[in-house]
Design an enzyme around this catalytic site. Structure first.
Site, short mmCIF file in Angstrom:
data_model
loop_
_atom_site.label_atom_id
_atom_site.label_comp_id
_atom_site.label_asym_id
_atom_site.label_seq_id
_atom_site.Cartn_x
_atom_site.Cartn_y
_atom_site.Cartn_z
N ALA A 141 -76.84 -43.54 -94.24
CA ALA A 141 -76.98 -43.31 -95.13
C ALA A 141 -76.74 -41.55 -95.74
O ALA A 141 -76.94 -41.11 -96.89
CB ALA A 141 -78.38 -43.62 -95.46
N LEU A 142 -75.52 -41.60 -95.94
CA LEU A 142 -74.85 -40.33 -96.48
C LEU A 142 -74.85 -39.74 -97.42
O LEU A 142 -75.02 -40.47 -98.44
CB LEU A 142 -73.66 -40.20 -96.19
CG LEU A 142 -73.38 -40.20 -94.44
CD1 LEU A 142 -72.31 -40.08 -94.27
CD2 LEU A 142 -73.94 -39.14 -93.67
N GLN B 159 -87.10 -28.46 -88.33
CA GLN B 159 -85.71 -29.07 -86.90
C GLN B 159 -85.14 -27.35 -87.09
O GLN B 159 -84.66 -27.29 -85.56
CB GLN B 159 -85.12 -30.23 -87.09
CG GLN B 159 -84.16 -30.72 -86.82
CD GLN B 159 -83.79 -31.81 -87.03
OE1 GLN B 159 -84.55 -33.20 -87.12
NE2 GLN B 159 -82.88 -31.65 -88.39
N LYS C 95 -83.02 -28.23 -95.01
CA LYS C 95 -84.20 -29.12 -96.08
C LYS C 95 -84.36 -29.80 -95.34
O LYS C 95 -86.13 -29.45 -95.03
CB LYS C 95 -83.22 -30.42 -96.18
CG LYS C 95 -83.63 -32.26 -95.90
CD LYS C 95 -84.49 -31.70 -96.94
CE LYS C 95 -85.01 -33.23 -96.94
NZ LYS C 95 -85.90 -34.37 -96.00
N GLN D 243 -87.20 -40.25 -81.93
CA GLN D 243 -88.10 -39.41 -83.44
C GLN D 243 -88.68 -39.79 -84.10
O GLN D 243 -89.99 -39.10 -85.31
CB GLN D 243 -87.19 -38.81 -83.91
CG GLN D 243 -86.14 -39.26 -84.57
CD GLN D 243 -84.85 -37.78 -85.44
OE1 GLN D 243 -84.05 -38.10 -84.44
NE2 GLN D 243 -84.77 -37.74 -86.80
N ARG E 184 -84.53 -40.35 -97.43
CA ARG E 184 -85.51 -41.59 -98.19
C ARG E 184 -85.40 -42.02 -99.44
O ARG E 184 -86.09 -42.65 -99.94
CB ARG E 184 -86.43 -41.28 -97.06
CG ARG E 184 -87.29 -41.40 -96.08
CD ARG E 184 -87.72 -41.02 -95.78
NE ARG E 184 -87.81 -41.04 -93.51
CZ ARG E 184 -87.06 -39.77 -92.61
NH1 ARG E 184 -86.77 -39.28 -93.33
NH2 ARG E 184 -88.11 -40.28 -91.37
N GLY F 227 -76.31 -33.85 -99.64
CA GLY F 227 -76.45 -32.65 -98.23
C GLY F 227 -76.02 -32.98 -97.65
O GLY F 227 -75.26 -32.10 -96.75
N HIS F 228 -75.60 -33.91 -96.63
CA HIS F 228 -74.57 -33.89 -95.79
C HIS F 228 -73.43 -33.56 -95.46
O HIS F 228 -72.59 -33.33 -95.12
CB HIS F 228 -74.57 -35.82 -95.24
CG HIS F 228 -75.84 -35.96 -94.09
ND1 HIS F 228 -76.72 -37.38 -95.54
CD2 HIS F 228 -76.94 -36.29 -93.51
CE1 HIS F 228 -77.85 -37.92 -95.92
NE2 HIS F 228 -78.11 -37.05 -94.17
P1 AMP Z 1 -80.45 -36.73 -91.64
O1 AMP Z 1 -79.71 -37.56 -91.67
O2 AMP Z 1 -81.94 -36.69 -92.06
O3 AMP Z 1 -80.70 -36.54 -89.74
O4 AMP Z 1 -79.82 -34.89 -91.42
C1 AMP Z 1 -78.71 -34.82 -90.94
C2 AMP Z 1 -78.28 -33.09 -91.10
O5 AMP Z 1 -78.30 -33.23 -92.22
C3 AMP Z 1 -79.63 -32.53 -90.82
O6 AMP Z 1 -79.49 -31.29 -90.43
C4 AMP Z 1 -79.99 -32.21 -92.07
O7 AMP Z 1 -81.20 -31.20 -92.32
C5 AMP Z 1 -78.96 -32.31 -92.81
N1 AMP Z 1 -79.42 -32.09 -94.80
C6 AMP Z 1 -80.71 -33.77 -94.80
N2 AMP Z 1 -80.11 -33.84 -96.17
C7 AMP Z 1 -80.13 -31.99 -96.50
C8 AMP Z 1 -79.72 -31.96 -98.13
N3 AMP Z 1 -80.56 -32.68 -99.10
N4 AMP Z 1 -79.71 -30.28 -97.92
C9 AMP Z 1 -78.73 -29.87 -97.04
N5 AMP Z 1 -78.71 -30.69 -95.57
C10 AMP Z 1 -79.16 -31.84 -95.54
#
Ligand code: AMP
Length: 281
Positions: free
Chosen positions: A32-33, A155, A151, A61, A189, A36-37
């Site tokens: 769900a990129l 973690q 973010k 998790q 989310r 930020g990703h």
């Molecule tokens: P997730 O898909 O939510 O597990 O996130 C994957 C990676 O992207 C993790 O390292 C998150 O911290 C990073 N991430 C998610 N949202 C953001 C954001 N808004 N800004 C920077 N990194 C992000």
């Protein structure tokens, strides 16, 4: 653009790059990129010869079954976004069976207490699940550099601790938080929020910014009291915690010392749980 769903296929593809000494950068995600990703991927592209992105919604998790079930899964759109950024990025998108081999459970980790604070206290088992999947992915991809967003600051610290404790030779790179124009931290989310909720959620970052201002001249208690009061004035938001913690230990701060501090927040908007944080000094 290459998408692998099997470890063996990915490894066969990476083997000649490893032999040639190409630096591999790795960005683990749950898909769900959003931008930020993509910012993590851009940093990996700039610093490595080859970038691997994993897309895997890791069941171990999630402590809340509804959150796992409702987590957005958008592989086609994700692949398209990645291709638009750089068609040379390698995607690893395995099924649960491929990662867990019929035994979908976590290993137990001791992260020197980092795991007991905040997210760890409110999401039992969460960081065991994170440790388990990140270790598995690191063993498959064997990157030189791996990119994690601030973010999820807790973690990030836990993954640094994981590689230290497991003696893995991987450089963990922390990347800044990407935000919507209204300040809301980007998150997969957020897709579950209505447009009014998304607008209203901007207050979370406003409170964090105000907390930073106040931290310069008010006590830690006073700043926490301010945030509590502010959340009460916005009954659509239900905070789970608002904490001011030492960046390195993640333990709640009581008195200001010569250390780095951050404010951390987890808040429910309807049944969607959002987290955010800000550096205070
Ligand atoms: P997730 O898909 O939510 O597990 O996130 C994957 C990676 O992207 C993790 O390292 C998150 O911290 C990073 N991430 C998610 N949202 C953001 C954001 N808004 N800004 C920077 N990194 C992000």
């Amino acid at each position: 653009m290459l998408i692998f769903s099997k470890k063996a296929g990915l490894n066969a593809h990476l083997a000649p790059y490893r032999e040639a000494g190409t630096t591999i950068g790795f960005v683990p995600t749950m898909g769900a990129l959003h931008s930020g990703h993509l910012s993590l991927m851009a940093q990996s592209l700039a610093q490595n010869g080859l970038t691997v992105v994993s897309i895997f919604v890791n069941p171990t998790q999630f402590n809340n079954p509804e959150d796992l079930e409702k987590y957005p899964r958008t592989l086609d759109a994700d692949a398209h976004r990645i291709k638009t950024l750089d068609a040379g990025i390698i995607i690893f998108a395995p099924e649960v069976e491929e990662m867990y081999d019929g035994n979908t459970v976590s290993s137990h980790y001791d992260f020197d207490g980092l795991e007991h604070q905040m997210e760890g206290a409110h999401r039992p088992g969460h960081f065991d699940g994170v440790g388990t999947i990140v270790k598995k992915l690191f063993e498959i991809v064997r990157p030189a550099n791996a990119y994690f967003g601030e973010k999820d600051f807790q973690q990030l610290q836990i993954v640094k601790k994981l590689v230290e404790k497991e003696h893995m030779d991987i450089n963990i790179v922390g990347c800044p938080i990407s935000r919507e124009p209204n300040g809301l931290a980007m998150s997969s989310r957020n897709e579950r929020l209505s447009s009014e909720e998304r607008t209203g959620a901007a207050i979370i970052y406003k409170i964090l910014q105000e907390a930073r201002q106040r931290f310069a001249h008010e006590s830690i208690d006073a700043v926490k009291h301010y945030a509590e009061k502010e959340f009460k004035a916005h009954p659509e938001l239900t905070p789970e915690y608002f904490e001011i913690a030492d960046e390195a230990t993640l333990r709640p701060a009581v008195l200001k010392e010569n250390r780095k501090y951050r404010a951390f927040v987890a808040v429910f908007l309807g049944n969607v749980r959002l987290i955010d944080n800000i550096s205070l000094n």
